[in-house]
Design a protein around this motif. Structure first.
Motif, mmCIF file in Angstrom:
data_model
loop_
_atom_site.group_PDB
_atom_site.id
_atom_site.type_symbol
_atom_site.label_atom_id
_atom_site.label_comp_id
_atom_site.label_asym_id
_atom_site.label_seq_id
_atom_site.Cartn_x
_atom_site.Cartn_y
_atom_site.Cartn_z
ATOM 1 N N MET A 1 0.854 -1.168 0.000
ATOM 2 C CA MET A 1 0.000 0.000 0.000
ATOM 3 C C MET A 1 0.899 1.229 0.000
ATOM 4 N N THR A 2 0.691 2.072 -0.964
ATOM 5 C CA THR A 2 1.391 3.357 -0.962
ATOM 6 C C THR A 2 0.429 4.398 -0.413
ATOM 7 N N GLY A 63 -7.595 8.331 -6.820
ATOM 8 C CA GLY A 63 -8.362 7.287 -6.150
ATOM 9 C C GLY A 63 -7.742 5.921 -6.340
ATOM 10 N N SER A 64 -8.345 4.919 -5.744
ATOM 11 C CA SER A 64 -7.852 3.550 -5.833
ATOM 12 C C SER A 64 -9.001 2.595 -6.106
ATOM 13 N N PRO A 65 -8.776 1.614 -6.983
ATOM 14 C CA PRO A 65 -9.801 0.595 -7.197
ATOM 15 C C PRO A 65 -9.775 -0.492 -6.122
ATOM 16 N N VAL A 66 -8.857 -0.391 -5.170
ATOM 17 C CA VAL A 66 -8.660 -1.426 -4.163
ATOM 18 C C VAL A 66 -9.598 -1.214 -2.975
ATOM 19 N N ALA A 67 -10.242 -2.293 -2.560
ATOM 20 C CA ALA A 67 -11.022 -2.306 -1.326
ATOM 21 C C ALA A 67 -10.576 -3.519 -0.522
ATOM 22 N N PHE A 68 -10.276 -3.301 0.739
ATOM 23 C CA PHE A 68 -9.852 -4.383 1.622
ATOM 24 C C PHE A 68 -11.058 -4.953 2.358
ATOM 25 N N HIS A 69 -10.956 -6.199 2.773
ATOM 26 C CA HIS A 69 -12.022 -6.877 3.507
ATOM 27 C C HIS A 69 -11.430 -7.364 4.820
ATOM 28 N N ILE A 70 -12.010 -6.921 5.921
ATOM 29 C CA ILE A 70 -11.538 -7.342 7.236
ATOM 30 C C ILE A 70 -12.657 -8.108 7.928
ATOM 31 N N SER A 102 -22.111 -6.534 6.951
ATOM 32 C CA SER A 102 -20.950 -5.700 6.682
ATOM 33 C C SER A 102 -21.324 -4.273 6.341
ATOM 34 N N GLY A 103 -20.325 -3.429 6.457
ATOM 35 C CA GLY A 103 -20.411 -2.044 6.039
ATOM 36 C C GLY A 103 -19.081 -1.668 5.427
ATOM 37 N N MET A 104 -19.032 -0.498 4.796
ATOM 38 C CA MET A 104 -17.791 -0.059 4.167
ATOM 39 C C MET A 104 -17.450 1.351 4.625
ATOM 40 N N VAL A 105 -16.161 1.545 4.909
ATOM 41 C CA VAL A 105 -15.654 2.870 5.247
ATOM 42 C C VAL A 105 -14.504 3.200 4.306
ATOM 43 N N ALA A 106 -14.232 4.496 4.174
ATOM 44 C CA ALA A 106 -13.062 4.965 3.437
ATOM 45 C C ALA A 106 -12.114 5.584 4.452
ATOM 46 N N CYS A 107 -10.853 5.201 4.377
ATOM 47 C CA CYS A 107 -9.865 5.771 5.290
ATOM 48 C C CYS A 107 -9.344 7.087 4.715
ATOM 49 N N PHE A 109 -6.609 7.813 3.780
ATOM 50 C CA PHE A 109 -5.458 7.576 2.918
ATOM 51 C C PHE A 109 -5.838 7.023 1.545
ATOM 52 N N GLY A 110 -7.159 7.032 1.257
ATOM 53 C CA GLY A 110 -7.625 6.729 -0.085
ATOM 54 C C GLY A 110 -8.071 5.313 -0.375
ATOM 55 N N TYR A 111 -8.161 4.475 0.648
ATOM 56 C CA TYR A 111 -8.589 3.093 0.447
ATOM 57 C C TYR A 111 -9.957 2.864 1.090
ATOM 58 N N ARG A 112 -10.704 1.914 0.532
ATOM 59 C CA ARG A 112 -11.999 1.514 1.097
ATOM 60 C C ARG A 112 -11.811 0.197 1.845
ATOM 61 N N TRP A 113 -12.583 0.033 2.914
ATOM 62 C CA TRP A 113 -12.453 -1.126 3.795
ATOM 63 C C TRP A 113 -13.831 -1.698 4.093
ATOM 64 N N PHE A 114 -14.062 -2.964 3.711
ATOM 65 C CA PHE A 114 -15.259 -3.691 4.132
ATOM 66 C C PHE A 114 -14.974 -4.243 5.521
ATOM 67 N N LEU A 115 -15.849 -4.007 6.453
ATOM 68 C CA LEU A 115 -15.737 -4.566 7.794
ATOM 69 C C LEU A 115 -16.902 -5.530 7.928
ATOM 70 N N ALA A 116 -16.588 -6.819 8.010
ATOM 71 C CA ALA A 116 -17.624 -7.839 7.861
ATOM 72 C C ALA A 116 -17.566 -8.908 8.936
ATOM 73 N N ALA A 117 -18.745 -9.247 9.446
ATOM 74 C CA ALA A 117 -18.914 -10.353 10.390
ATOM 75 C C ALA A 117 -19.728 -11.431 9.694
ATOM 76 N N SER A 118 -19.224 -12.641 9.718
ATOM 77 C CA SER A 118 -19.932 -13.752 9.087
ATOM 78 C C SER A 118 -21.151 -14.135 9.928
ATOM 79 N N LYS A 119 -22.303 -14.234 9.272
ATOM 80 C CA LYS A 119 -23.536 -14.633 9.960
ATOM 81 C C LYS A 119 -23.953 -16.044 9.581
ATOM 82 N N GLU A 120 -23.676 -16.414 8.339
ATOM 83 C CA GLU A 120 -24.026 -17.760 7.875
ATOM 84 C C GLU A 120 -23.111 -18.139 6.724
ATOM 85 N N VAL A 121 -22.879 -19.429 6.581
ATOM 86 C CA VAL A 121 -22.098 -19.938 5.460
ATOM 87 C C VAL A 121 -23.061 -20.183 4.308
#
Length: 140
Positions: A1-2, A63-70, A102-107, A109-121
């Motif tokens: 990440m730059t 901008g960045s096309p990258v989105a991280f998933h946590i 899940s929801g998404m935030v932008a930091c 520093f120009g990146y998007r972040w999915f913050l996700a909790a698994s509810k079902e497989v």
């Protein structure tokens, strides 16, 4: 990440996502050439901009096309924490057709972040059915 300010980015990721700094290599002038942080079980490497080597931050290139998933235990809580630390809410937290909440935030520093909790497989086949239904105007 730059990023445009690696020292500030590390501090933000620690506060917003509970990151742990593993180490950083700093030039005598103060620019971070390489740093590593761990968020959950994932190690991310980052650096300040080095335009002469093509390392430019999202802000420098529009901008960045990258989105991280946590993966997090509680998506609502994680999004609230990130926003309180200075992230911008992009998508509010909600249940997703693929089994996460899940929801998404932008930091800052120009990146998007999915913050996700698994509810079902959900199997890929079921995901496809739910996605198709959602795109056709039904519920997911």
């Amino acid at each position: 990440m730059t990023v445009h300010d690696a020292k500030a980015a590390i501090a933000f990721y620690v506060k917003a996502f509970g990151a742990v700094e593993l180490f950083r290599l700093v030039e005598p002038a103060g620019r971070v050439g390489h740093a590593e942080i761990r968020i959950g079980n994932t190690v991310l490497m980052m650096n300040d901009e080095y335009p002469d080597f093509g390392a430019r931050s999202p802000g420098a290139i529009g901008g960045s096309p990258v989105a991280f998933h946590i993966a997090v235990p509680d998506a609502d809580e994680a999004v609230e924490k990130a926003v309180a630390a200075g992230a911008t809410l992009v998508r509010p937290v909600q249940d997703q057709f693929y089994g996460d909440r899940s929801g998404m935030v932008a930091c800052p520093f120009g990146y998007r972040w999915f913050l996700a909790a698994s509810k079902e497989v959900v199997s890929p086949e079921e995901m496809q059915k739910r996605w198709t239904k959602m795109l056709e105007g039904g519920q997911g």
